[in-house]
Write a protein that holds these residues in place. Structure first.
Motif, mmCIF file in Angstrom:
data_model
loop_
_atom_site.group_PDB
_atom_site.id
_atom_site.type_symbol
_atom_site.label_atom_id
_atom_site.label_comp_id
_atom_site.label_asym_id
_atom_site.label_seq_id
_atom_site.Cartn_x
_atom_site.Cartn_y
_atom_site.Cartn_z
ATOM 1 N N VAL A 45 0.883 -1.164 0.000
ATOM 2 C CA VAL A 45 0.000 0.000 0.000
ATOM 3 C C VAL A 45 0.919 1.212 0.000
ATOM 4 O O VAL A 45 1.796 1.298 0.860
ATOM 5 N N GLN A 49 -2.422 -1.503 -3.933
ATOM 6 C CA GLN A 49 -3.576 -1.563 -3.049
ATOM 7 C C GLN A 49 -4.877 -1.898 -3.769
ATOM 8 O O GLN A 49 -5.047 -1.630 -4.956
ATOM 9 N N TYR A 50 -5.768 -2.506 -2.993
ATOM 10 C CA TYR A 50 -7.117 -2.821 -3.437
ATOM 11 C C TYR A 50 -7.939 -1.548 -3.396
ATOM 12 O O TYR A 50 -7.781 -0.768 -2.452
ATOM 13 N N PRO A 51 -8.857 -1.307 -4.347
ATOM 14 C CA PRO A 51 -9.146 -2.134 -5.531
ATOM 15 C C PRO A 51 -8.381 -1.689 -6.779
ATOM 16 O O PRO A 51 -8.550 -2.299 -7.820
ATOM 17 N N GLN A 52 -7.564 -0.668 -6.658
ATOM 18 C CA GLN A 52 -6.907 -0.121 -7.857
ATOM 19 C C GLN A 52 -6.069 -1.171 -8.583
ATOM 20 O O GLN A 52 -5.906 -1.117 -9.792
ATOM 21 N N GLN A 232 5.929 -10.619 7.416
ATOM 22 C CA GLN A 232 4.630 -11.276 7.534
ATOM 23 C C GLN A 232 3.879 -11.401 6.222
ATOM 24 O O GLN A 232 4.029 -10.558 5.335
ATOM 25 N N MET A 233 3.071 -12.443 6.151
ATOM 26 C CA MET A 233 2.144 -12.621 5.039
ATOM 27 C C MET A 233 0.753 -12.890 5.603
ATOM 28 O O MET A 233 0.620 -13.447 6.689
ATOM 29 N N GLY A 234 -0.254 -12.489 4.840
ATOM 30 C CA GLY A 234 -1.639 -12.781 5.220
ATOM 31 C C GLY A 234 -2.171 -13.888 4.332
ATOM 32 O O GLY A 234 -1.713 -14.058 3.201
ATOM 33 N N PRO A 235 -3.133 -14.671 4.830
ATOM 34 C CA PRO A 235 -3.645 -15.784 4.026
ATOM 35 C C PRO A 235 -4.306 -15.297 2.738
ATOM 36 O O PRO A 235 -5.030 -14.315 2.735
ATOM 37 N N ASN A 237 -6.739 -14.960 -0.417
ATOM 38 C CA ASN A 237 -8.195 -15.095 -0.558
ATOM 39 C C ASN A 237 -8.588 -15.604 -1.944
ATOM 40 O O ASN A 237 -9.748 -15.502 -2.319
ATOM 41 N N GLN A 249 -2.912 -8.223 -0.866
ATOM 42 C CA GLN A 249 -3.332 -8.955 0.332
ATOM 43 C C GLN A 249 -2.143 -9.369 1.203
ATOM 44 O O GLN A 249 -2.322 -10.051 2.184
ATOM 45 N N TYR A 250 -0.943 -8.969 0.833
ATOM 46 C CA TYR A 250 0.266 -9.400 1.552
ATOM 47 C C TYR A 250 0.393 -10.934 1.524
ATOM 48 O O TYR A 250 0.944 -11.531 2.440
ATOM 49 N N GLN A 256 8.833 -7.503 -0.927
ATOM 50 C CA GLN A 256 8.053 -6.611 -0.067
ATOM 51 C C GLN A 256 7.500 -7.338 1.158
ATOM 52 O O GLN A 256 7.461 -6.769 2.243
ATOM 53 N N THR A 257 7.030 -8.556 0.976
ATOM 54 C CA THR A 257 6.448 -9.259 2.120
ATOM 55 C C THR A 257 7.504 -10.019 2.921
ATOM 56 O O THR A 257 7.276 -10.344 4.080
ATOM 57 N N GLY A 261 11.066 -4.706 4.488
ATOM 58 C CA GLY A 261 10.814 -3.987 5.739
ATOM 59 C C GLY A 261 11.898 -4.256 6.762
ATOM 60 O O GLY A 261 12.363 -3.348 7.461
#
Lengths: 590, 451
Positions: A45, A49-52, A232-235, A237, A249-250, A256-257, A261
């Motif tokens: 982000v 980013q969502y939704p772009q 970190q990563m997110g699950p 979708n 969604q990372y 980057q993920t 950082g």
């Protein structure tokens, strides 16, 4: 030269996967590091980013995340008899641009090579004799073995956050995994993904035929994940916007993920964007590099960045180009005499597939991800009898929805009109009712496929473009046809209403226009001796010991898999050698 | 009559004298309960730890300014208060302050010239500091911090709040507690946590409600209102004890993770708390964050288990939680994808569900839980609206260096839609909070709201 920056311990050229790995591992040594990135900075982000980000026209068709040909490109020809012309419109392969590089817009297909693939010449010689190696094929062994690389594959998989199921844990075959894979010292860091309906059907059909299906490994998070750097990563979708897109969604493995950082926390690390490296400068004695010259887009001037260690970690094509321009990596390969090493062993990938149409099935193609699916390795390199089959190579097969994007993913049975009312009717009838099985095959290195500098065309900085000379070769095309002969019966066993195959046949000519794969390999290949390649087993340039070259350009020939897993493993192998062997005593490590 | 006037004049005179005395007679400084030896030396790193735990940097540093040189605007209900330069610069900082001067500012809220400090400086809490920490902090500021010449900005509150003697009256009501720390004695770790919470961390400055005089309604665990939740600048500082506490279902370990990294299996820090984590808590030793968590979870007598570590390095894979009983109906409705769903649920499906899931449970460590989330169900609605409109950013911390950002939806959703969505969120998965009006959204969008 307009400006000279203060000297650094390390300069990194290109901040993608391998540049990020080199950055963080060497930052841990306390070295003063600068990474130079040709493109822009980008973060999940706001850049993905969502939704772009969910804009197929902008990213999928107009290729917003890719290198622009006006920025950098190469010329292409199919043989020495042709005149190479610039690749002005991206098609066959899509080099990335910006921080994170191709690691931001890949599909997340992370595989290890088979042990046999890293010693393929010896494997062939031991089993069938060198006589079966076709004329003109540069079949080689990697100068580093699977066993040596195994800890580094594991390390990369933990950092990148790979999900899957081991099939071979320390030699013990595991239920649910790939029984033909090389041994793993540990289970995958994340469990395998759930299967979509098409992949379930494929898996059941494959099992019924006695094959050994398993869930494909994925650089796509199946759970929340924290890696060894605390990143970190997110699950996932299953939104289906992976390849050509950054993940909002990372969930996708990327610099980057996984790394950036954490890397930015080190005060001894800095990176400069919009800084395109033009040349690696060498010392008067020719034995080392002194730093790099780059173009500072903001200041509109050339800058010299001195450094003790130079890490080339841009995309394979750009690494080879930079080495050609800088006189690093040995004499340039000459396909006529066979002399020289730089630019040799350029290889690609040989793919094919079958589409299946089922009027009564609903596959919901918009539910998926780039590495989704059930795969099998029953026709892999270590399963094929090269002597009997008449080719050297193999492929892995996979079936699983990866996107349902309307512009590019509307498979229709052959014979359906391609426009007008008939096309509309076909879309209405078939959208969501098609599935596919892909064959992702090996590609060997050949005497006449190579990279050098173009005699005619130059880039915006006045440098010669790189020239690619490449065409399909019979060995790989025969392998592809063999896959067709095996895949069609499997597809037919699933009783589709109709099916159609796409496998290049002997005689096919390379066409640079349609997208095929961004798995360009070789060109600065690694070798046992300086006579055979550009870098040694530690990816250290044979001719300049303080230059280390990352990426798929190191490949001796391409494997049957997507290259990222091997690229990541080699990168950790290289930085480990720098940390444990080179820093205390800078010298040629071989 | 004449006598009466004489008496009246006498009373006025006494009153005036008393008032003048009140304004001009210097305050008696509270003396330390224990005198430290003159050659007493703090332990290695103690001063820096006190500075970090006290979060001095957050208020005494402006966005663009040098560390501890002041100049940050601190919003108060009375107006803007400018933080001051506490570097050891002789002219503009505290370079000429004696230890006794420094101590008086920290404990009695009085500057060396007798000026009463506004209670934006949480001396209500620092009053509980140990003498050792006070000395360590003074030594650190005077010897380890570079002097910065940066003149203080004049705080100019409207009448009557510009009459600093009024603060003296306020202190009669607010500083009724003794200086110094009194451990409850539950365990060494919990006592340490209690000290950090009550004193250095000044948690009560936000998390304890204010009484009629704007003083913290309790500064120690012994007082019932302590840490039962406050409102700061339009944000809820949630209750940390009792049934209303959002953390009541968190484990000690999860709470410690949150303190050290701003994120845990349930939630992500926001607003002022993310600054506290960025500037203060992430810098504390793990044992201190575990101690704080243990104290908070056990402050009303519950037994606590102490984790040995927090936010361990990966690789760690944690599956997301399924909907629980309270959230099952909402989850089922969302998964049904019925076009007849209420608008709020449809907006959630289109914009939020990808990360926060049908369960409303989010994903551990990365996407916050919305069920029972104090920001979602708080009495103040502007923070929720702000997050939907403008997104949120969780800063990188040492153990979790990923900057996690949620994108905003200001350019995608109208005021009416955000009100529908926020109202729906406040009632989904068993959440039970009141509706949000489009006018509230308009206020936040235009910046008219307090946030």
């Amino acid at each position: 030269m307009a400006r000279t920056e203060p000297k650094k311990d390390v300069v990194i050229v290109g901040l993608g996967w391998t540049g990020s790995i080199a950055g963080i591992e060497l930052a841990q040594e306390g070295l003063d590091i600068v990474a130079l990135e040709r493109g822009h900075d980008q973060s999940t982000v706001p850049d993905f980013q969502y939704p772009q980000q969910i804009d197929e026209l902008k990213y999928g068709v107009r290729l917003k995340m890719m290198q622009k040909p006006s920025q950098q490109t190469l010329t292409v020809r199919r043989s020495g008899d042709e005149t190479a012309l610039p690749y002005r419109s991206l098609g066959s392969f899509l080099p990335g641009n910006g921080v994170g590089g191709a690691g931001t817009h890949w599909n997340g297909l992370n595989w290890r090579p088979m042990p046999e693939e890293l010693r393929l010449r010896s494997y062939v010689a031991e089993n069938w004799g060198e006589d079966i190696i076709p004329e003109g094929m540069n079949l080689g062994d990697y100068p580093v073995s699977y066993d040596e690389l195994e800890p580094f594959f594991t390390r990369f998989e933990k950092v990148a956050g790979i999900s899957g199921k081991a099939g071979n844990l320390n030699g013990e075959i595991q239920e649910g995994g790939n029984p033909f894979e090389g041994w793993r010292s540990e289970e995958f860091p994340m469990p395998p993904h759930r299967a979509t309906w098409d992949s379930q059907k494929f898996g059941e059909a494959a099992s019924a035929m006695g094959y050994h299906p398993f869930t494909a490994s994925a650089g796509i998070a199946s759970t929340s994940y924290t890696n060894p750097y605390g990143m970190q990563m997110g699950p996932c979708n299953f939104c289906g916007f992976c390849e050509r897109f950054g993940c909002y969604q990372y969930s996708k493995s990327s610099p980057q993920t996984a790394i950036l950082g954490a890397l930015k926390q080190y005060p001894n690390f800095e990176y400069r964007t919009n800084s395109e490296v033009l040349k690696v400068e060498t010392a008067a004695d020719g034995k080392t590099a002194t730093g790099v010259t780059y173009w500072d887009e903001a200041a509109q001037e050339e800058v010299f960045q001195p450094a003790d260690i130079v890490i080339l970690s841009s995309y394979q094509l750009n690494n080879v180009h930079l080495m050609l321009l800088s006189g690093i990596g040995g004499p340039v390969y000459d396909p006529v005499t066979g002399d020289g090493v730089l630019g040799k062993n350029y290889a690609y990938q040989m793919n094919g597939g079958v589409s299946l149409f089922f009027e009564d099935e609903h596959f919901n193609p918009f539910v998926g991800h780039g590495a989704n699916g059930i795969a099998l390795d029953d026709f892999a390199i270590n399963q094929n009898d090269f002597g009997a089959l008449g080719f050297i190579g193999g492929s892995y097969w996979r079936s699983g929805t990866f996107n349902g994007q309307p512009i590019r993913n509307m498979p229709l049975p052959s014979g359906t009109p391609s426009w007008g009312a008939g096309w509309k009717e076909g879309i209405g009838r078939w959208y969501g009712h098609a599935m596919s099985i892909g064959s992702h095959g090996s590609h060997m290195a050949y005497a006449n496929n190579h990279l050098d500098l173009d005699p005619t065309y130059t880039d915006r900085h006045g440098r010669p473009l790189m020239r690619m000379t490449f065409n399909w070769q019979d060995n790989d095309l025969r392998m592809n046809q063999y896959m067709k002969s095996k895949m069609e019966p499997l597809a037919a066993s699933m009783n589709p209403d109709s099916m159609q195959s796409g496998f290049k046949d002997v005689g096919a000519q390379y066409d640079v226009r349609p997208y095929q794969t961004t798995h360009n390999t070789g060109g600065h290949s690694m070798s046992e001796t300086a006579r055979e390649g550009s870098v040694n087993r530690y990816s250290q340039a044979w001719d300049k010991h303080n230059v280390f070259v990352m990426g798929a350009g190191n490949f001796v020939q391409n494997t049957q898999y997507n290259p990222t897993g091997l690229v990541g493993g080699l990168a950790y192998h290289t930085v480990n050698a720098i940390r444990t062997q080179y820093l205390s005593n800078p010298r040629p490590l071989v | 009559m004449k006598t009466f006037l004489r008496i009246l004049a006498g009373l006025v005179l006494v009153g005036v004298i008393a008032l003048l005395a009140f304004i001009f007679v210097p305050v008696q400084r509270t003396q330390p309960a224990t005198e430290l030896a003159a050659d007493w030396q703090p332990a290695e790193g103690q001063g820096k730890m006190v500075l970090d735990a006290g979060d001095c940097v957050a208020c005494h540093t402006s966005d663009e300014g040098k560390s501890l040189a002041g100049g940050r605007a601190v919003a108060s209900p009375m107006g803007t208060i400018w933080s001051t330069n506490i570097t050891p610069d002789d002219d503009t900082g505290i370079g000429t302050w004696s230890y006794a001067d420094f101590r008086a500012a920290m404990i009695d809220g009085v500057a060396p010239n007798g000026t009463h400090l506004y209670p934006a400086m949480p001396y209500e809490n620092y009053r509980l500091m140990t003498e050792e920490d006070m000395r360590a902090l003074y030594d650190y500021l005077m010897t380890e911090v570079e002097p910065v010449s940066e003149p203080n900005k004049e705080t100019a509150l409207p009448f009557p709040f510009n009459q600093r003697w009024g603060i003296r009256a306020w202190k009669w009501l607010a500083l009724t507690h003794d200086a110094g720390f009194a451990p409850a004695g539950a365990s060494d770790a919990q006592d340490r946590g209690q000290y950090l919470v009550e004193s250095l961390g000044h948690c009560g400055a936000c998390h304890t409600p204010r009484n009629a005089f704007m003083a913290q309604d309790g500064v120690t665990a012994a007082e019932d209102s302590f840490l039962t939740g406050g409102v700061v600048g339009g944000w809820n500082a949630p209750a940390l004890r009792g049934d209303a506490a959002g953390i009541k279902d968190w484990t000690v370990s999860e709470l410690a993770d949150y303190l050290a990294t701003g994120r845990n299996a349930h939630s992500a820090a926001n607003g002022e708390m993310s600054l506290v984590i960025e500037h203060s808590l992430q810098k504390l030793p793990d044992s201190d964050n575990i101690a704080i968590a243990a104290y908070l979870k056990g402050m009303d007598g519950d037994a606590v288990d102490l984790p040995e570590t927090l936010a361990a390095a990966g690789p760690t894979a944690t599956p997301e939680a399924e909907a629980d009983d309270a959230g099952a109906d909402t989850a089922e409705m969302l998964v049904s994808a019925d076009p007849g769903m209420p608008l709020g649920a449809r907006l959630y499906s289109d914009n939020c569900l990808g990360c926060h899931f049908a369960s409303g449970k989010g994903a551990p460590g990365i996407f916050p839980e919305l069920q029972g989330n104090s920001l979602v169900v708080g009495s103040e609605v502007s923070p929720l609206i702000s997050v939907i409109l403008n997104g949120a950013e969780l800063p990188a911390t040492e153990k979790r260096p990923m900057t996690l950002r949620m994108q905003g939806y200001a350019d995608r959703l109208s005021d009416d839609e955000i009100a529908e969505l926020a109202t729906w969120l406040r009632g989904a998965w068993g959440n039970d909070a009141g509706p949000v009006a489009a006018a509230d959204v308009a206020d936040v969008r235009s910046g008219d709201s307090t946030h």
